[in-house]
Motif scaffolding. Structure first.
Motif, mmCIF file in Angstrom:
data_model
loop_
_atom_site.group_PDB
_atom_site.id
_atom_site.type_symbol
_atom_site.label_atom_id
_atom_site.label_comp_id
_atom_site.label_asym_id
_atom_site.label_seq_id
_atom_site.Cartn_x
_atom_site.Cartn_y
_atom_site.Cartn_z
ATOM 1 N N ALA A 153 1.037 -1.137 -0.134
ATOM 2 C CA ALA A 153 -0.122 0.242 -0.023
ATOM 3 C C ALA A 153 0.770 1.102 -0.246
ATOM 4 O O ALA A 153 0.270 2.781 -0.196
ATOM 5 N N ARG A 154 1.890 1.631 0.453
ATOM 6 C CA ARG A 154 2.910 2.292 0.284
ATOM 7 C C ARG A 154 3.565 2.826 -0.834
ATOM 8 O O ARG A 154 3.620 3.627 -1.026
ATOM 9 N N HIS A 155 3.507 1.692 -1.528
ATOM 10 C CA HIS A 155 3.701 2.162 -3.270
ATOM 11 C C HIS A 155 2.613 3.178 -4.151
ATOM 12 O O HIS A 155 3.142 3.810 -4.713
ATOM 13 N N LEU A 156 1.415 2.599 -3.494
ATOM 14 C CA LEU A 156 -0.091 2.831 -3.773
ATOM 15 C C LEU A 156 -0.246 4.792 -3.072
ATOM 16 O O LEU A 156 0.014 5.645 -4.037
ATOM 17 N N ARG A 157 0.450 4.732 -1.926
ATOM 18 C CA ARG A 157 0.122 5.938 -1.647
ATOM 19 C C ARG A 157 1.133 6.646 -2.422
ATOM 20 O O ARG A 157 1.183 8.269 -2.109
ATOM 21 N N ASN A 158 2.406 6.501 -1.968
ATOM 22 C CA ASN A 158 3.525 7.261 -2.941
ATOM 23 C C ASN A 158 3.117 7.574 -4.557
ATOM 24 O O ASN A 158 3.949 7.884 -5.169
ATOM 25 N N ALA A 159 2.239 7.253 -5.514
ATOM 26 C CA ALA A 159 1.974 6.571 -6.565
ATOM 27 C C ALA A 159 3.250 6.296 -7.451
ATOM 28 O O ALA A 159 4.070 6.681 -8.379
ATOM 29 N N ASP A 160 4.494 4.586 -6.498
ATOM 30 C CA ASP A 160 5.460 4.507 -6.857
ATOM 31 C C ASP A 160 5.151 3.226 -7.702
ATOM 32 O O ASP A 160 4.776 2.294 -7.625
ATOM 33 N N TRP A 161 4.792 3.624 -9.101
ATOM 34 C CA TRP A 161 4.421 2.662 -9.710
ATOM 35 C C TRP A 161 5.500 1.529 -10.613
ATOM 36 O O TRP A 161 4.634 0.038 -10.697
ATOM 37 N N ALA A 162 6.161 2.223 -10.840
ATOM 38 C CA ALA A 162 7.245 0.852 -10.839
ATOM 39 C C ALA A 162 8.126 -0.617 -9.853
ATOM 40 O O ALA A 162 7.375 -1.593 -9.889
ATOM 41 N N GLN A 163 7.547 0.744 -8.536
ATOM 42 C CA GLN A 163 7.781 -0.724 -7.100
ATOM 43 C C GLN A 163 6.401 -1.766 -7.057
ATOM 44 O O GLN A 163 6.918 -2.649 -7.400
ATOM 45 N N PHE A 164 5.400 -0.415 -7.552
ATOM 46 C CA PHE A 164 4.048 -1.827 -6.928
ATOM 47 C C PHE A 164 4.056 -3.044 -8.467
ATOM 48 O O PHE A 164 3.496 -3.828 -8.286
ATOM 49 N N ALA A 165 3.944 -2.415 -9.796
ATOM 50 C CA ALA A 165 3.690 -3.333 -10.978
ATOM 51 C C ALA A 165 5.140 -4.347 -10.528
ATOM 52 O O ALA A 165 4.238 -5.430 -10.152
ATOM 53 N N PHE A 166 6.075 -4.032 -9.840
ATOM 54 C CA PHE A 166 7.093 -5.323 -9.193
ATOM 55 C C PHE A 166 6.954 -6.014 -9.133
ATOM 56 O O PHE A 166 6.843 -7.318 -8.301
ATOM 57 N N SER A 167 5.854 -5.664 -7.239
ATOM 58 C CA SER A 167 5.699 -6.185 -6.780
ATOM 59 C C SER A 167 4.609 -7.253 -6.559
ATOM 60 O O SER A 167 4.140 -8.205 -5.906
ATOM 61 N N ASN A 169 2.114 -7.511 -9.484
ATOM 62 C CA ASN A 169 3.086 -8.653 -10.922
ATOM 63 C C ASN A 169 4.195 -9.307 -12.065
ATOM 64 O O ASN A 169 4.472 -9.748 -12.143
ATOM 65 N N GLY A 170 5.334 -9.304 -10.159
ATOM 66 C CA GLY A 170 6.267 -9.793 -11.062
ATOM 67 C C GLY A 170 7.704 -8.806 -11.808
ATOM 68 O O GLY A 170 7.646 -7.817 -12.223
ATOM 69 N N GLN A 171 8.446 -9.615 -12.013
ATOM 70 C CA GLN A 171 9.524 -9.347 -12.588
ATOM 71 C C GLN A 171 10.133 -8.011 -13.682
ATOM 72 O O GLN A 171 10.214 -7.558 -13.991
ATOM 73 N N ASP A 172 9.047 -9.563 -14.708
ATOM 74 C CA ASP A 172 9.057 -8.666 -15.600
ATOM 75 C C ASP A 172 8.511 -7.974 -16.087
ATOM 76 O O ASP A 172 7.553 -8.277 -17.316
ATOM 77 N N PHE A 173 7.056 -7.112 -15.240
ATOM 78 C CA PHE A 173 5.919 -6.315 -15.792
ATOM 79 C C PHE A 173 6.339 -5.118 -16.367
ATOM 80 O O PHE A 173 5.387 -4.616 -17.193
ATOM 81 N N GLN A 174 7.469 -4.559 -16.841
ATOM 82 C CA GLN A 174 7.771 -3.526 -18.015
ATOM 83 C C GLN A 174 7.340 -4.384 -19.703
ATOM 84 O O GLN A 174 7.486 -3.726 -20.517
ATOM 85 N N LYS A 175 7.035 -5.528 -19.403
ATOM 86 C CA LYS A 175 7.494 -6.776 -21.056
ATOM 87 C C LYS A 175 5.923 -6.134 -20.888
ATOM 88 O O LYS A 175 5.399 -5.613 -22.700
ATOM 89 N N ASN A 176 4.850 -5.850 -20.076
ATOM 90 C CA ASN A 176 3.757 -5.729 -20.395
ATOM 91 C C ASN A 176 3.194 -3.857 -20.333
ATOM 92 O O ASN A 176 2.091 -3.184 -19.962
ATOM 93 N N ARG A 177 4.405 -2.961 -19.891
ATOM 94 C CA ARG A 177 4.753 -1.951 -19.499
ATOM 95 C C ARG A 177 3.389 -1.850 -18.153
ATOM 96 O O ARG A 177 2.464 -0.218 -18.586
ATOM 97 N N TYR A 178 3.763 -2.358 -17.350
ATOM 98 C CA TYR A 178 2.324 -2.070 -16.078
ATOM 99 C C TYR A 178 2.480 -1.108 -15.031
ATOM 100 O O TYR A 178 1.337 -0.863 -15.152
#
Length: 258
Positions: A153-167, A169-178
């Motif tokens: 939730a801290r990543h949602l509060r901080n709008a840290d979308w890369a860290q949230f997506a990593f946690s 959706n997994g380490q390959d989140f960038q393949k789908n541009r999550y």
């Protein structure tokens, strides 16, 4: 199989999760939009799912890799079409190992993996599946459980979308541009109105009764919703106003057992 009451999101369900996680509504809706286009059910009343063949292979120690590589494979992918086709894959896997198949599937609004059932508050994967069939509120609660247990939730509060997506959706989140999709959806909900739950309830009811497709439920009362409601009213013998009046809502919800 896999059909239940399929009740829609409620204001209480949303508020309970927002309070539990300590996040703002735009962030929560961004996650729902990216994960499942904001709706937890298919038009056939079953929860939205995605079957993961690499999880099935891992959970079954690769026993079925040789005989069913499309269903059991060390490598992720091979998903094929979404929607009902995922249940075809799940059914094939269940014939090999039911519990492992259910655990290898992500369920509902937040696409929570079955193997995470104990971490999100369910004793067994069957309980998670049953809750996912019952309501979007239950699906949302499972998603909140996953976010809470991972301190995401801290990543949602901080709008840290890369860290949230990593946690999430997994380490390959960038393949789908999550992360990019989450950021765009978040900005949309910050600047514009949030989905209207009353409208969304009508849309979900219409979709489940055959008047809308998989992306029909968005919480905005547009032309597609009006036309679908008109068709329903005409076939139900109600005044064809295109307005979700009390008589129309009562008939809709009675038809679905809500």
């Amino acid at each position: 199989m896999f059909t239940g009451k399929a009740s829609p999101l409620s204001q209480q369900g949303i508020e309970t999760v927002l309070g539990r996680l300590g996040v703002e509504a735009p962030a929560l809706w961004a996650v729902l939009t990216v994960e499942t286009s904001g709706c937890g059910f298919l038009p056939d009343r079953r929860p939205k799912i995605l079957f993961e063949r690499h999880c099935f292979s891992r959970l079954t120690q690769g026993r079925f890799d040789a005989q069913a590589p499309d269903i059991s494979n060390r490598n992720a992918g091979g998903y094929g079409n979404g929607g009902a086709f995922q249940y075809t894959r799940l059914t094939q896997a269940m014939a090999l190992d039911r519990e492992a198949a259910l655990k290898s599937t992500s369920w509902g609004l937040g696409q929570v993996m079955g193997f995470n059932a104990p971490q999100v508050g369910f004793a067994r994967v069957e309980a998670l599946v049953g809750a996912s069939q019952a309501s979007e509120d239950a699906q949302l609660d499972a998603m909140a459980g996953f976010i809470a247990q991972g301190d995401l939730a801290r990543h949602l509060r901080n709008a840290d979308w890369a860290q949230f997506a990593f946690s999430y959706n997994g380490q390959d989140f960038q393949k789908n541009r999550y992360d990019e999709k989450l950021a765009l959806a978040h900005k949309r909900y910050q600047l514009g109105p949030l989905p209207d739950l009353a409208v969304r309830n009508v849309q979900l009811a219409l979709m489940l009764l055959g008047y809308g497709g998989a992306r029909f439920v968005d919480g905005w009362y547009g032309e597609a919703t009006q036309k679908a409601l008109l068709r329903y009213q005409q076939r139900a013998g109600l005044p064809a106003s295109g307005v979700p009046d009390d008589a129309t809502l009562a008939r809709l919800y009675t038809n679905l057992g809500w």
